[in-house]
Write a protein that holds these residues in place. Structure first.
Motif, PDB file in Angstrom:
ATOM      1  N   SER A 177       0.792  -1.304   0.038  1.00 43.96           N
ATOM      2  CA  SER A 177       0.058  -0.204  -0.058  1.00 43.96           C
ATOM      3  C   SER A 177       0.882   1.486  -0.148  1.00 43.96           C
ATOM      4  O   SER A 177       1.893   1.407   0.631  1.00 43.96           O
ATOM      5  N   SER A 197       0.644  -4.369   2.919  1.00 43.91           N
ATOM      6  CA  SER A 197      -0.532  -3.884   3.329  1.00 43.91           C
ATOM      7  C   SER A 197      -1.050  -4.427   4.754  1.00 43.91           C
ATOM      8  O   SER A 197      -1.804  -3.701   5.307  1.00 43.91           O
ATOM      9  N   GLU A 221      -2.963   0.957  -4.002  1.00 41.45           N
ATOM     10  CA  GLU A 221      -2.413  -0.516  -3.825  1.00 41.45           C
ATOM     11  C   GLU A 221      -1.941  -1.204  -4.831  1.00 41.45           C
ATOM     12  O   GLU A 221      -2.427  -1.189  -5.923  1.00 41.45           O
TER      13      GLU A 221
END
Length: 133
Positions: free
Chosen positions: A20, A120, A132
């Motif tokens: 992310s 993430s 992402e």
């Protein structure tokens, strides 16, 4: 043979690490496109709205850095090195490097406008996810 190949692809995507791109919760910005993230990390874009941004990168050959360079920047290491050499002569420097995902997250939490990428699984309510991969 095809069913085995399909199973391998399914299992590898199921267990592949996702990353992310994050920024401080204090920054008022929504999600970004891949092109916007690319422009930020190639130092072609220096702000989001009124917020000056500071891109962060991992040092060396970390798997997430290689994934980021390949999947988001669309460049291999040699091409990226050539890009930064050319940018150097125009007075443009690469993103600030950090030694770990933990240090990127801490930098983002404490420096308004800092933007970086982490697994993430490390995302919590102290940061905002912009993209992402």
């Amino acid at each position: 043979m095809k069913p085995i190949l399909l199973l391998f692809i399914f299992v590898s995507t199921l267990f592949a690490t996702q990353y992310s791109v994050i920024i401080s919760k204090k920054v008022d910005v929504g999600t970004l496109s891949a092109q916007q993230v690319r422009d930020i990390f190639l130092q072609k874009r220096h702000s989001l709205g009124n917020q000056k941004i500071i891109p962060l990168n991992l040092v060396g050959q970390e798997p997430s850095r290689i994934a980021f360079e390949t999947d988001v920047l669309g460049m291999g290491r040699d091409r990226l090195n050539t890009y930064w050499i050319k940018q150097h002569f125009q007075g443009i420097t690469p993103p600030i490097t950090q030694p770990s995902h933990e240090s990127i997250k801490a930098f983002v939490q404490n420096v308004e406008g800092a933007i970086g990428y982490i697994p993430s699984s490390m995302v919590d309510n102290s940061v905002k996810v912009l993209y992402e991969f």
